[in-house]
Design a protein around this motif. Structure first.
Motif, PDB file in Angstrom:
ATOM      1  N   VAL A  32       0.838  -1.200   0.000  1.00  0.00           N
ATOM      2  CA  VAL A  32       0.000   0.000   0.000  1.00  0.00           C
ATOM      3  C   VAL A  32       0.873   1.250   0.000  1.00  0.00           C
ATOM      4  CG1 VAL A  32      -1.728   1.315   1.309  1.00  0.00           C
ATOM      5  CG2 VAL A  32      -1.881  -1.184   1.194  1.00  0.00           C
ATOM      6  N   GLY A  33       0.540   2.152  -0.901  1.00  0.00           N
ATOM      7  CA  GLY A  33       0.797   3.543  -0.832  1.00  0.00           C
ATOM      8  C   GLY A  33       2.161   4.182  -0.875  1.00  0.00           C
ATOM      9  N   ASP A  34       2.072   5.506  -0.745  1.00  0.00           N
ATOM     10  CA  ASP A  34       3.230   6.379  -0.590  1.00  0.00           C
ATOM     11  C   ASP A  34       2.748   7.560   0.238  1.00  0.00           C
ATOM     12  OD1 ASP A  34       1.827   8.158  -2.288  1.00  0.00           O
ATOM     13  OD2 ASP A  34       2.764   7.271  -4.049  1.00  0.00           O
ATOM     14  N   GLU A  35       3.538   8.588   0.335  1.00  0.00           N
ATOM     15  CA  GLU A  35       3.149   9.713   1.194  1.00  0.00           C
ATOM     16  C   GLU A  35       1.981  10.518   0.632  1.00  0.00           C
ATOM     17  OE1 GLU A  35       3.855  10.637   4.306  1.00  0.00           O
ATOM     18  OE2 GLU A  35       4.823   8.690   4.345  1.00  0.00           O
ATOM     19  N   LYS A  36       1.761  10.432  -0.678  1.00  0.00           N
ATOM     20  CA  LYS A  36       0.690  11.229  -1.294  1.00  0.00           C
ATOM     21  C   LYS A  36      -0.644  10.527  -1.261  1.00  0.00           C
ATOM     22  CE  LYS A  36       3.444  12.255  -4.748  1.00  0.00           C
ATOM     23  NZ  LYS A  36       4.092  12.113  -5.867  1.00  0.00           N
ATOM     24  N   CYS A  37      -0.639   9.210  -1.332  1.00  0.00           N
ATOM     25  CA  CYS A  37      -1.876   8.483  -1.567  1.00  0.00           C
ATOM     26  C   CYS A  37      -1.798   7.096  -0.913  1.00  0.00           C
ATOM     27  CB  CYS A  37      -2.035   8.348  -3.079  1.00  0.00           C
ATOM     28  SG  CYS A  37      -3.459   7.451  -3.578  1.00  0.00           S
ATOM     29  N   PRO A  38      -2.827   6.711  -0.131  1.00  0.00           N
ATOM     30  CA  PRO A  38      -2.818   5.368   0.459  1.00  0.00           C
ATOM     31  C   PRO A  38      -3.353   4.329  -0.531  1.00  0.00           C
ATOM     32  CG  PRO A  38      -4.713   6.573   1.260  1.00  0.00           C
ATOM     33  CD  PRO A  38      -3.972   7.518   0.330  1.00  0.00           C
ATOM     34  N   GLY A  39      -2.786   4.334  -1.710  1.00  0.00           N
ATOM     35  CA  GLY A  39      -3.289   3.485  -2.787  1.00  0.00           C
ATOM     36  C   GLY A  39      -2.782   2.054  -2.708  1.00  0.00           C
ATOM     37  N   CYS A  40      -3.523   1.149  -3.347  1.00  0.00           N
ATOM     38  CA  CYS A  40      -3.078  -0.236  -3.446  1.00  0.00           C
ATOM     39  C   CYS A  40      -2.125  -0.344  -4.630  1.00  0.00           C
ATOM     40  CB  CYS A  40      -4.279  -1.163  -3.635  1.00  0.00           C
ATOM     41  SG  CYS A  40      -3.747  -2.871  -3.903  1.00  0.00           S
ATOM     42  N   ASP A  41      -0.839  -0.538  -4.346  1.00  0.00           N
ATOM     43  CA  ASP A  41       0.180  -0.657  -5.399  1.00  0.00           C
ATOM     44  C   ASP A  41       0.035  -1.956  -6.187  1.00  0.00           C
ATOM     45  OD1 ASP A  41       1.447   1.687  -4.909  1.00  0.00           O
ATOM     46  OD2 ASP A  41       3.248   0.813  -4.016  1.00  0.00           O
ATOM     47  N   ALA A  77      -3.515  -2.295  11.663  1.00  0.00           N
ATOM     48  CA  ALA A  77      -4.968  -2.095  11.839  1.00  0.00           C
ATOM     49  C   ALA A  77      -5.712  -3.398  12.152  1.00  0.00           C
ATOM     50  CB  ALA A  77      -5.554  -1.453  10.590  1.00  0.00           C
ATOM     51  N   GLY A  78      -5.150  -4.526  11.789  1.00  0.00           N
ATOM     52  CA  GLY A  78      -5.851  -5.800  11.991  1.00  0.00           C
ATOM     53  C   GLY A  78      -6.592  -6.222  10.741  1.00  0.00           C
ATOM     54  N   SER A  79      -7.421  -5.324  10.218  1.00  0.00           N
ATOM     55  CA  SER A  79      -8.046  -5.550   8.914  1.00  0.00           C
ATOM     56  C   SER A  79      -8.282  -4.190   8.274  1.00  0.00           C
ATOM     57  CB  SER A  79      -9.359  -6.336   9.045  1.00  0.00           C
ATOM     58  OG  SER A  79     -10.331  -5.536   9.666  1.00  0.00           O
ATOM     59  N   ILE A  80      -8.327  -4.191   6.951  1.00  0.00           N
ATOM     60  CA  ILE A  80      -8.560  -2.940   6.224  1.00  0.00           C
ATOM     61  C   ILE A  80      -9.632  -3.163   5.159  1.00  0.00           C
ATOM     62  CG2 ILE A  80      -6.160  -2.209   6.559  1.00  0.00           C
ATOM     63  CD1 ILE A  80      -5.890  -2.572   3.405  1.00  0.00           C
ATOM     64  N   GLN A  81     -10.200  -2.055   4.711  1.00  0.00           N
ATOM     65  CA  GLN A  81     -11.108  -2.074   3.562  1.00  0.00           C
ATOM     66  C   GLN A  81     -10.460  -1.276   2.433  1.00  0.00           C
ATOM     67  OE1 GLN A  81     -14.723  -0.530   5.547  1.00  0.00           O
ATOM     68  NE2 GLN A  81     -15.666  -2.415   4.824  1.00  0.00           N
ATOM     69  N   VAL A  82     -10.641  -1.750   1.224  1.00  0.00           N
ATOM     70  CA  VAL A  82     -10.104  -1.059   0.048  1.00  0.00           C
ATOM     71  C   VAL A  82     -11.272  -0.678  -0.849  1.00  0.00           C
ATOM     72  CG1 VAL A  82      -8.560  -1.251  -1.958  1.00  0.00           C
ATOM     73  CG2 VAL A  82      -7.932  -2.335   0.216  1.00  0.00           C
ATOM     74  N   GLY A  83     -11.201   0.525  -1.421  1.00  0.00           N
ATOM     75  CA  GLY A  83     -12.275   0.987  -2.302  1.00  0.00           C
ATOM     76  C   GLY A  83     -11.724   1.915  -3.357  1.00  0.00           C
ATOM     77  N   LEU A  84     -12.602   2.442  -4.179  1.00  0.00           N
ATOM     78  CA  LEU A  84     -12.181   3.379  -5.216  1.00  0.00           C
ATOM     79  C   LEU A  84     -11.619   4.637  -4.569  1.00  0.00           C
ATOM     80  CD1 LEU A  84     -15.098   2.897  -7.760  1.00  0.00           C
ATOM     81  CD2 LEU A  84     -12.730   2.118  -7.989  1.00  0.00           C
ATOM     82  N   GLY A  85     -10.566   5.178  -5.182  1.00  0.00           N
ATOM     83  CA  GLY A  85      -9.807   6.245  -4.552  1.00  0.00           C
ATOM     84  C   GLY A  85     -10.502   7.580  -4.505  1.00  0.00           C
ATOM     85  N   THR A  86     -10.227   8.337  -3.451  1.00  0.00           N
ATOM     86  CA  THR A  86     -10.688   9.722  -3.347  1.00  0.00           C
ATOM     87  C   THR A  86      -9.490  10.656  -3.190  1.00  0.00           C
ATOM     88  OG1 THR A  86     -10.941   9.498  -0.967  1.00  0.00           O
ATOM     89  CG2 THR A  86     -12.899   9.096  -2.302  1.00  0.00           C
ATOM     90  N   HIS A  87      -8.275  10.105  -3.105  1.00  0.00           N
ATOM     91  CA  HIS A  87      -7.064  10.909  -2.939  1.00  0.00           C
ATOM     92  C   HIS A  87      -6.248  10.954  -4.235  1.00  0.00           C
ATOM     93  CE1 HIS A  87      -8.072   9.840   1.230  1.00  0.00           C
ATOM     94  NE2 HIS A  87      -7.464  10.943   1.562  1.00  0.00           N
ATOM     95  N   CYS A  89      -5.764   8.251  -6.342  1.00  0.00           N
ATOM     96  CA  CYS A  89      -5.308   6.935  -6.786  1.00  0.00           C
ATOM     97  C   CYS A  89      -6.548   6.086  -7.088  1.00  0.00           C
ATOM     98  CB  CYS A  89      -4.421   6.279  -5.742  1.00  0.00           C
ATOM     99  SG  CYS A  89      -5.000   6.460  -4.056  1.00  0.00           S
ATOM    100  N   HIS A  90      -6.407   5.099  -7.935  1.00  0.00           N
ATOM    101  CA  HIS A  90      -7.580   4.343  -8.386  1.00  0.00           C
ATOM    102  C   HIS A  90      -8.163   3.477  -7.279  1.00  0.00           C
ATOM    103  CE1 HIS A  90     -10.311   2.344 -11.090  1.00  0.00           C
ATOM    104  NE2 HIS A  90      -9.825   1.171 -10.729  1.00  0.00           N
ATOM    105  N   ALA A  91      -7.306   2.739  -6.594  1.00  0.00           N
ATOM    106  CA  ALA A  91      -7.747   1.856  -5.506  1.00  0.00           C
ATOM    107  C   ALA A  91      -7.025   2.303  -4.246  1.00  0.00           C
ATOM    108  CB  ALA A  91      -7.371   0.410  -5.831  1.00  0.00           C
ATOM    109  N   GLU A  92      -7.751   2.494  -3.169  1.00  0.00           N
ATOM    110  CA  GLU A  92      -7.055   2.990  -1.981  1.00  0.00           C
ATOM    111  C   GLU A  92      -7.555   2.339  -0.709  1.00  0.00           C
ATOM    112  OE1 GLU A  92      -7.813   7.189  -1.724  1.00  0.00           O
ATOM    113  OE2 GLU A  92      -9.603   6.868  -0.508  1.00  0.00           O
TER     114      GLU A  92
END
Ligand code: SF4
Ligand code: SF4
Length: 100
Positions: A32-41, A77-87, A89-92
């Motif tokens: 996941v991510g970089d400093e700009k976007c918590p995107g799914c790489d 976090a234990g578990s995360i949810q991934v969805g369409l990006g708002t920051h 990136c396409h998937a975040e």
């Protein structure tokens, strides 16, 4: 040092990703991510489905240091949810929460 367990992806709404099936991620471990976007790489579109259909994906590594769940570049976090990006990136990661 505390033992770390891999956070699971409880849901991913990015249905156009090759690793997605029925709103679940089947990549064994995403990055996941970089400093700009918590995107799914790991997001990819290959024209065919990939991953292990019997396994639920987890977060192998996360580079979003300003998320409050980030601990030594891993997700706690234990578990995360991934969805369409708002920051931008396409998937975040929707579980992202900025450190105060
Ligand atoms: S979490 Fe990432 S790799 Fe997994 S299905 Fe969603 S976009 Fe694809
Ligand atoms: S919750 Fe935070 S640390 Fe975990 S994957 Fe998402 S952005 Fe990274």
């Amino acid at each position: 040092m505390a033992v770390m367990t891999m956070s699971k992806i409880s849901e991913c709404q990015v249905s156009d990703c090759s690793y997605n099936n029925d709103n679940n991620c089947h990549a064994l471990a995403i990055t996941v991510g970089d400093e700009k976007c918590p995107g799914c790489d790991t997001f990819t579109q290959s024209g065919k489905k990939g991953g292990n259909p019997g396994a639920l994906g987890g977060v192998g590594a996360c580079k979003v240091e300003n998320c409050k769940y980030n601990n030594s570049l891993e997700c706690s976090a234990g578990s995360i949810q991934v969805g369409l990006g708002t920051h931008g990136c396409h998937a975040e990661c929707r579980t992202f929460s900025a450190r105060q």
